[in-house]
Design a protein around this motif. Structure first.
Motif, PDB file in Angstrom:
ATOM      1  N   THR A  86       0.849  -1.197   0.000  1.00  0.00           N
ATOM      2  CA  THR A  86       0.000   0.000   0.000  1.00  0.00           C
ATOM      3  C   THR A  86       0.884   1.246   0.000  1.00  0.00           C
ATOM      4  N   GLN A  87       0.241   2.378  -0.139  1.00  0.00           N
ATOM      5  CA  GLN A  87       0.960   3.648  -0.087  1.00  0.00           C
ATOM      6  C   GLN A  87       0.314   4.558   0.939  1.00  0.00           C
ATOM      7  N   ARG A  88       1.133   5.335   1.597  1.00  0.00           N
ATOM      8  CA  ARG A  88       0.615   6.331   2.536  1.00  0.00           C
ATOM      9  C   ARG A  88       1.241   7.674   2.184  1.00  0.00           C
ATOM     10  N   SER A  89       0.548   8.729   2.509  1.00  0.00           N
ATOM     11  CA  SER A  89       1.007  10.053   2.097  1.00  0.00           C
ATOM     12  C   SER A  89       1.520  10.906   3.250  1.00  0.00           C
ATOM     13  N   SER A  90       1.221  10.514   4.488  1.00  0.00           N
ATOM     14  CA  SER A  90       1.595  11.341   5.623  1.00  0.00           C
ATOM     15  C   SER A  90       2.361  10.492   6.642  1.00  0.00           C
ATOM     16  N   PRO A  91       3.392  11.061   7.296  1.00  0.00           N
ATOM     17  CA  PRO A  91       3.910  12.425   7.148  1.00  0.00           C
ATOM     18  C   PRO A  91       4.789  12.616   5.920  1.00  0.00           C
ATOM     19  N   ARG A  92       5.144  11.511   5.255  1.00  0.00           N
ATOM     20  CA  ARG A  92       5.931  11.585   4.034  1.00  0.00           C
ATOM     21  C   ARG A  92       5.483  10.459   3.133  1.00  0.00           C
ATOM     22  N   PRO A  93       5.434  10.660   1.809  1.00  0.00           N
ATOM     23  CA  PRO A  93       5.005   9.563   0.923  1.00  0.00           C
ATOM     24  C   PRO A  93       5.857   8.313   1.113  1.00  0.00           C
ATOM     25  N   MET A  94       5.198   7.222   1.447  1.00  0.00           N
ATOM     26  CA  MET A  94       5.902   5.975   1.714  1.00  0.00           C
ATOM     27  C   MET A  94       5.175   4.814   1.041  1.00  0.00           C
ATOM     28  N   VAL A  95       5.933   3.796   0.664  1.00  0.00           N
ATOM     29  CA  VAL A  95       5.376   2.519   0.225  1.00  0.00           C
ATOM     30  C   VAL A  95       5.484   1.559   1.407  1.00  0.00           C
ATOM     31  N   ASP A 108      18.738   0.793   2.658  1.00  0.00           N
ATOM     32  CA  ASP A 108      19.160   2.135   3.044  1.00  0.00           C
ATOM     33  C   ASP A 108      18.431   3.180   2.216  1.00  0.00           C
ATOM     34  N   GLY A 109      17.199   2.834   1.789  1.00  0.00           N
ATOM     35  CA  GLY A 109      16.423   3.749   0.969  1.00  0.00           C
ATOM     36  C   GLY A 109      16.267   5.095   1.644  1.00  0.00           C
ATOM     37  N   GLY A 110      16.336   6.166   0.850  1.00  0.00           N
ATOM     38  CA  GLY A 110      16.182   7.502   1.406  1.00  0.00           C
ATOM     39  C   GLY A 110      17.518   8.203   1.583  1.00  0.00           C
ATOM     40  N   SER A 111      18.595   7.478   1.471  1.00  0.00           N
ATOM     41  CA  SER A 111      19.905   8.095   1.611  1.00  0.00           C
ATOM     42  C   SER A 111      20.299   8.755   0.293  1.00  0.00           C
ATOM     43  N   TRP A 125      17.753  -8.250   4.008  1.00  0.00           N
ATOM     44  CA  TRP A 125      17.391  -8.531   5.395  1.00  0.00           C
ATOM     45  C   TRP A 125      18.114  -9.752   5.956  1.00  0.00           C
ATOM     46  N   GLY A 126      18.817 -10.490   5.148  1.00  0.00           N
ATOM     47  CA  GLY A 126      19.443 -11.718   5.632  1.00  0.00           C
ATOM     48  C   GLY A 126      18.398 -12.774   5.917  1.00  0.00           C
ATOM     49  N   ASP A 127      18.436 -13.345   7.106  1.00  0.00           N
ATOM     50  CA  ASP A 127      17.485 -14.400   7.442  1.00  0.00           C
ATOM     51  C   ASP A 127      16.237 -13.865   8.134  1.00  0.00           C
ATOM     52  N   LYS A 128      16.086 -12.545   8.174  1.00  0.00           N
ATOM     53  CA  LYS A 128      14.908 -11.956   8.815  1.00  0.00           C
ATOM     54  C   LYS A 128      13.823 -11.619   7.800  1.00  0.00           C
ATOM     55  N   ILE A 129      12.593 -11.758   8.227  1.00  0.00           N
ATOM     56  CA  ILE A 129      11.442 -11.328   7.428  1.00  0.00           C
ATOM     57  C   ILE A 129      10.603 -10.448   8.332  1.00  0.00           C
ATOM     58  N   TYR A 130      10.467  -9.184   7.978  1.00  0.00           N
ATOM     59  CA  TYR A 130       9.794  -8.233   8.855  1.00  0.00           C
ATOM     60  C   TYR A 130       8.275  -8.265   8.667  1.00  0.00           C
ATOM     61  N   ALA A 131       7.578  -8.001   9.761  1.00  0.00           N
ATOM     62  CA  ALA A 131       6.112  -7.989   9.733  1.00  0.00           C
ATOM     63  C   ALA A 131       5.608  -6.872   8.833  1.00  0.00           C
ATOM     64  N   TRP A 132       6.288  -5.777   8.838  1.00  0.00           N
ATOM     65  CA  TRP A 132       5.941  -4.689   7.913  1.00  0.00           C
ATOM     66  C   TRP A 132       7.174  -3.851   7.657  1.00  0.00           C
ATOM     67  N   TRP A 133       7.136  -3.159   6.536  1.00  0.00           N
ATOM     68  CA  TRP A 133       8.281  -2.365   6.115  1.00  0.00           C
ATOM     69  C   TRP A 133       7.779  -1.221   5.249  1.00  0.00           C
ATOM     70  N   CYS A 134       8.147  -0.011   5.595  1.00  0.00           N
ATOM     71  CA  CYS A 134       7.785   1.168   4.805  1.00  0.00           C
ATOM     72  C   CYS A 134       9.057   1.876   4.360  1.00  0.00           C
ATOM     73  N   TYR A 135       9.098   2.260   3.100  1.00  0.00           N
ATOM     74  CA  TYR A 135      10.249   2.999   2.612  1.00  0.00           C
ATOM     75  C   TYR A 135       9.767   4.180   1.769  1.00  0.00           C
ATOM     76  N   PRO A 136      10.545   5.256   1.709  1.00  0.00           N
ATOM     77  CA  PRO A 136      10.129   6.449   0.962  1.00  0.00           C
ATOM     78  C   PRO A 136       9.894   6.137  -0.504  1.00  0.00           C
ATOM     79  N   THR A 137       8.882   6.755  -1.084  1.00  0.00           N
ATOM     80  CA  THR A 137       8.554   6.487  -2.487  1.00  0.00           C
ATOM     81  C   THR A 137       9.634   6.969  -3.435  1.00  0.00           C
ATOM     82  N   ASP A 138      10.493   7.880  -2.965  1.00  0.00           N
ATOM     83  CA  ASP A 138      11.552   8.363  -3.856  1.00  0.00           C
ATOM     84  C   ASP A 138      12.832   7.550  -3.712  1.00  0.00           C
TER      85      ASP A 138
END
Length: 534
Positions: free
Chosen positions: A72-81, A170-173, A151-164
């Motif tokens: 999904t996508q969210r717009s606040s406080p910053r556009p994120m996927v 290291d998204g967003g750097s 992530w290596g051997d980890k699978i996260y329950a949720w993950w949001c990263y900036p749309t840009d």
């Protein structure tokens, strides 16, 4: 001073939220999930204080664990996927039960994370809270968990990263380099700010970084079971708007056909002009309504209008489940989700071979080999061209990973074996039915040619209908046996006697109620009634 540190901590948190990815907690292991599902199933089968709940869960015969993810996508406080990994608990119900009517193939619960204040730690368990609260939105869930190689051997329950960003860890750097005042790395600035806040004793936001907080709860949705073999289980209905004839206006005979077709259940509809039956997965293919009603002069229309012997299929499946429980209980032990996960590829094949052998022996048929083929296009096929005939299984995919669907696949293909080599032995096969079945085989429509008429032809409906009953009965017997062992382990033989006595009394109540409903007062003395004191 505390206010200053609090402001600094808030400032640091805002910076981190603005430039970095957000993560939820790692998902638990498969063993943990399987154990949690097993505990939840046993919990649902325990006596309930509410009669309504007892009625609801009485028909629960087994379960499946479904790993899915959504984007999904969210717009606040910053556009994120945002990507959410979920685990659903999907109940398997006895046909016609109250629970089947209420839940159907919808998820009953999701694996959610809770905090134990006594232990001071988090734990996972299946709960109806998230599923019920979500109201089954139309979010598009995809099969399997989302996995990021970073992530290596980890699978996260949720993950949001900036749309840009590109979605990397290291998204967003800025090209991997953090800019700062006078060349001082921004990461160090933020680190110092965080350190000051921690020294001040304001560590709440640090806890939120460690445990993760779900920004925007990912709603659940209805999960449909995979199509039966041979269509691929990874298929899904196309996301297009389809106009349909209102359900109330559909001819009763056609409506019954749609409701009783075990292939692609829930996807059938009638075109707005009322002339054709179609399927949401394959809307470009149709079956004339007149063929299904049996009012067409088309010679092959009876291949679609002839109903399958549903009651006979159900009774035969019940007898087979009882037979296996009595003569080969070890086979049932291997047909629960947890046991199935512990079997390797060869052991699973052996289990399915023994199941096929039992079917053949009961119907006095020659043994048919079950073979594995990793390159098979479909989950399973009956290969009648080989000498001798064989059943081939693809040892991968969601159907292979489920004992519920695997037993159904074997029975589906075994029924084709029966249809081709000894059609007079098909369950519920009257002479007229057998003749129509032979005609269906002679005019077979392959899935690749027309997937809708493939799904409507008699030989496929016959095979899938008995497979549907068999997988439900076998699953119920497997979990019933597991439940009996649990009762015996806790309460010894006396516990089993009490359990059987309770079930016998419940059966008598149902039978009495049925006669009272049919015959009223006149039927009061038809059945022998137990004395209240006994």
């Amino acid at each position: 001073m505390v206010q200053v540190f609090l402001l600094l901590s808030i400032f640091a948190t805002l910076i981190l939220n603005a430039i970095s990815d957000e993560y939820g907690p790692p998902m638990p292991s498969d063993d943990y999930i399987e154990k949690a599902a097993e505990e939840y199933f046993i919990k649902l089968k325990q006596p309930w204080a509410s009669p309504e709940d007892e009625k609801l869960y009485a028909g629960l015969v087994g379960y499946e664990i479904s790993k899915v993810h959504s984007i999904t996508q969210r717009s606040s406080p910053r556009p994120m996927v945002c990507i959410s990994n979920e685990v659903f608990f999907i109940g398997r119900w006895e046909e016609g039960s109250y629970g089947a009517e209420v839940y159907g193939d919808k998820p009953m619960a999701s694996l959610d994370r809770f905090y134990d204040s006594n232990e001071g730690d988090y734990y996972w368990e299946f709960s109806q809270v998230g599923v019920v609260a979500s109201g089954y939105s139309n979010m598009d869930f995809k099969p399997g968990w989302f996995i990021n190689p970073d992530w290596g051997d980890k699978i996260y329950a949720w993950w949001c990263y900036p749309t840009d960003s590109d979605g990397s860890e290291d998204g967003g750097s800025n090209g991997g380099k953090d800019g700062g005042a006078d060349g001082f790395p921004l990461g160090i600035i933020i680190g110092l700010t965080v350190l000051v806040a921690v020294i001040a004793g304001v560590g709440l936001f640090v806890i939120s970084l460690v445990t993760g907080r779900k920004a925007g709860y990912m709603a659940k949705t209805r999960i449909r079971p995979p199509p039966p073999p041979p269509p691929s289980p990874d298929q899904a209905a196309p996301q297009v708007q389809i106009t349909q004839q209102p359900y109330s206006e559909i001819d009763p005979a056609v409506r019954k056909w749609m409701e009783n077709n075990p292939i692609y259940p829930g996807y059938w509809y009638v075109t707005p002009d009322g002339k054709y039956v179609a399927n949401e997965i394959y809307p470009d293919y149709t079956i004339p309504v007149e063929w299904i009603k049996g009012t067409s002069s088309e010679p092959l229309a009876e291949l679609f209008s002839t109903p399958v012997p549903d009651m006979e299929h159900s009774l035969h499946s019940s007898r087979m489940a009882a037979l296996i429980k009595r003569t080969n209980p070890e086979l049932l032990d291997k047909l629960t989700e947890r046991s199935w996960r512990e079997l390797d590829e060869g052991q699973r094949r052996d289990v399915l071979q023994k199941f096929a052998d039992t079917l053949a022996k009961q119907l006095k048929m020659p043994r048919i080999n079950v073979e594995l083929d990793p390159n098979l296009e479909y989950p399973a096929v009956y290969d009648w061209n080989s000498n001798p005939p064989r059943i081939q299984i693809r040892p991968s995919g969601s159907m292979w990973e489920s004992p519920f669907h695997s037993t159904g696949m074997i029975n589906h293909e075994f029924q084709h074996y029966l249809q081709h080599t000894a059609p007079e032995k098909v369950v519920g096969g009257t002479p007229e039915y057998v003749n129509t079945l032979k005609k269906s085989l002679d005019n077979y429509i392959h899935h690749s040619v027309d997937p809708v008429r493939y799904s409507g032809q008699l030989c496929e409906r016959d095979a899938e209908n008995i497979a549907k009953h068999m997988r439900e009965k076998i699953s119920k017997a497997a979990y019933r046996q597991k439940f009996e062992k649990l009762v015996e382990a806790v309460w010894d033989k006396e516990g089993l006697e009490i359990l059987n006595k309770l079930e016998k009394e419940e059966a008598e109540k149902k039978l009495n109620k049925l006669f009272d409903t049919i015959f009223g007062r006149e039927g009061a003395n038809i059945l022998p009634r137990r004395h209240p004191s006994r």
